[in-house]
Scaffold this active site. Structure first.
Site, PDB file in Angstrom:
ATOM      1  N   ASP A 268       0.846  -1.207   0.000  1.00  0.00           N
ATOM      2  CA  ASP A 268       0.000   0.000   0.000  1.00  0.00           C
ATOM      3  C   ASP A 268       0.881   1.257   0.000  1.00  0.00           C
ATOM      4  OD1 ASP A 268      -3.065  -0.905   1.301  1.00  0.00           O
ATOM      5  OD2 ASP A 268      -1.389  -2.258   1.546  1.00  0.00           O
TER       6      ASP A 268
ATOM      7  N   ASP B 254      -6.583   4.808  -4.615  1.00  0.00           N
ATOM      8  CA  ASP B 254      -6.520   3.713  -3.641  1.00  0.00           C
ATOM      9  C   ASP B 254      -5.415   2.789  -4.140  1.00  0.00           C
ATOM     10  OD1 ASP B 254      -6.787   1.544  -2.014  1.00  0.00           O
ATOM     11  OD2 ASP B 254      -8.981   1.529  -2.044  1.00  0.00           O
TER      12      ASP B 254
ATOM     13  N   LEU C   2      -4.069   0.138  -3.033  1.00  0.00           N
ATOM     14  CA  LEU C   2      -4.326  -1.309  -2.945  1.00  0.00           C
ATOM     15  C   LEU C   2      -5.695  -1.450  -2.286  1.00  0.00           C
ATOM     16  CD1 LEU C   2      -1.716  -3.950  -1.716  1.00  0.00           C
ATOM     17  CD2 LEU C   2      -4.190  -4.297  -1.669  1.00  0.00           C
TER      18      LEU C   2
ATOM     19  N   THR D  35      -6.915  -4.750   0.956  1.00  0.00           N
ATOM     20  CA  THR D  35      -5.680  -5.067   1.692  1.00  0.00           C
ATOM     21  C   THR D  35      -5.870  -6.270   2.616  1.00  0.00           C
ATOM     22  OG1 THR D  35      -5.026  -2.754   1.624  1.00  0.00           O
ATOM     23  CG2 THR D  35      -3.919  -4.124   3.241  1.00  0.00           C
TER      24      THR D  35
ATOM     25  N   THR E 224     -19.531  -6.947   1.000  1.00  0.00           N
ATOM     26  CA  THR E 224     -18.305  -7.097   1.784  1.00  0.00           C
ATOM     27  C   THR E 224     -18.167  -8.500   2.381  1.00  0.00           C
ATOM     28  OG1 THR E 224     -17.084  -6.145   3.635  1.00  0.00           O
ATOM     29  CG2 THR E 224     -19.464  -6.255   3.894  1.00  0.00           C
TER      30      THR E 224
ATOM     31  N   GLY F  58     -12.996  -5.784  -1.444  1.00  0.00           N
ATOM     32  CA  GLY F  58     -12.634  -4.756  -2.418  1.00  0.00           C
ATOM     33  C   GLY F  58     -13.810  -4.141  -3.148  1.00  0.00           C
TER      34      GLY F  58
ATOM     35  N   LYS G 110     -15.634  -5.711  -6.714  1.00  0.00           N
ATOM     36  CA  LYS G 110     -17.087  -5.886  -6.828  1.00  0.00           C
ATOM     37  C   LYS G 110     -17.640  -5.202  -8.095  1.00  0.00           C
ATOM     38  CE  LYS G 110     -17.604  -5.278  -2.135  1.00  0.00           C
ATOM     39  NZ  LYS G 110     -16.535  -6.015  -1.427  1.00  0.00           N
TER      40      LYS G 110
ATOM     41  N   ASP H 144     -12.242   4.646  -2.939  1.00  0.00           N
ATOM     42  CA  ASP H 144     -12.777   3.316  -3.267  1.00  0.00           C
ATOM     43  C   ASP H 144     -13.780   3.383  -4.407  1.00  0.00           C
ATOM     44  OD1 ASP H 144     -11.625   1.603  -1.194  1.00  0.00           O
ATOM     45  OD2 ASP H 144     -12.798   2.826   0.209  1.00  0.00           O
TER      46      ASP H 144
END
Ligand code: AMP
Ligand code: MG
Ligand code: MG
Length: 308
Positions: free
Chosen positions: A51, A117, A119, A122, A195, A220, A224, A247
């Site tokens: 990251d 973002d 990564l 994570t 999630t 992530g 999605k 995100d």
């Protein structure tokens, strides 16, 4: 004779190359074996060496080429010179083949905000769920997500047979999205993706109210949205705070460029100006098609609990 590419296309072309390099860094940190995990707000909010290095790589590479941009990255890092080997100067020829949509052709650098973002996913990266991981570079103009790049570093990692590892998906409003094959879930089938590591009663109650045929729990936000555009899921439903502007910006642009819709759980559009609150406090609702089916079934309890 063709004229020089517009700023937006040059930025997307650079972001594409920078995202490819990000994927390489993420794989290198993993194969090195020491992830350097730090807990940010808690055990479900992690940061790794990948990251940190990827954020430095993306932000420094783009800032060097486009010094007037506003770039907002997820990670809070102490100032430090970026190693030259983290800098990417290339630009994707594939992107530069396309002309800029006319409504964006005279944008100036200082009018753009880039949400990074480095990564996404994570938690899943640290648990070896490698294909959940993405790198997200979103571009906003006038508060709206207008272009995005998503690199998926471990795409194909279980395919074998010499399949090429990793891919980059990109899109611009008014132009379309590229780097994947657009597919839809069969008509009438309701598959919800949500999630796996940030669930709550509200998250689950909201999904149940939509009467899904199937629920997929993966990490992530980028991952999605890829499921939506590749026909693996029909809606991304997250009735909870927790997702941030970095995100949703790139995923939203790529989804909107193919006719989908991403909003908060109440159906309100997100704003991506540089001064906006980072947290998407009112959750996320996204679909490629049939947004109103899901939006009309969000329970009042969720709408009341989740205030922008
Ligand atoms: P998920 O679907 O849980 O992978 O979340 C999508 C994105 O939102 C990831 O970047 C998560 O880190 C972030 N996120 C969602 N909920 C939370 C939370 N409660 N705390 C921290 N980050 C979150
Ligand atoms: Mg993320
Ligand atoms: Mg992240």
């Amino acid at each position: 004779m063709s004229s020089a590419p517009a700023l937006l296309m040059r930025l997307v072309a650079s972001a594409h190359s920078v995202a490819d390099k990000a994927g390489t860094i993420i794989r290198k940190v993993m194969s090195g074996g020491d992830l350097g995990i730090v807990e940010k707000t808690g055990a479900n909010d992690l940061q790794t060496t990948a990251d940190r290095l990827v954020q430095q790589s993306i932000c420094s590479s783009l800032a060097r080429k486009f010094p007037q941009l506003t770039i907002i990255g997820e990670e809070d890092l102490p100032f430090q010179e970026t190693d030259e080997d983290l800098i990417e100067i290339g630009q994707s020829e594939e992107v530069l083949k396309y002309s800029c949509p006319p409504q964006y052709s005279s944008i100036k650098e200082e009018e753009l905000v880039v949400w990074v973002d480095p990564l996404d996913g994570t938690k899943e990266y640290t648990e070896g769920l490698l294909d959940h991981v993405t790198v997200l570079i979103g571009i906003a103009y006038g508060g709206k997500a207008i272009a995005g790049v998503i690199n998926q570093p471990y795409y194909n990692y279980q395919a074998g047979n010499g399949a090429v590892l990793g891919r980059t998906i990109w899109g611009v409003l008014g132009l379309g999205s590229f780097g994947f094959e657009l597919k839809e879930v069969p008509e009438g089938k309701h598959i919800i993706t949500t999630t796996r590591s940030h669930s709550s009663k509200l998250v689950n109650d909201c999904i149940a109210a939509m009467n899904p045929d199937q629920v997929i729990r993966v990490g992530g936000a980028g991952n999605k949205i890829i499921q939506l555009i590749e026909g693996q899921a029909s809606a991304y439903v997250f009735a909870s705070p927790g997702c941030k502007k970095w995100d949703t910006c790139a995923p939203e642009a790529i989804l909107h460029a193919v006719g989908g819709k991403l909003t908060d759980i109440r159906g309100n559009a997100f704003q991506y100006d540089k001064d906006v609150k980072h947290m998407n406090s009112a959750g996320v609702l996204a679909t490629l098609r049939n947004f109103s089916y899901y939006s009309s079934r969000v329970p009042d309890s969720a709408k009341e609990a989740l205030v922008p």
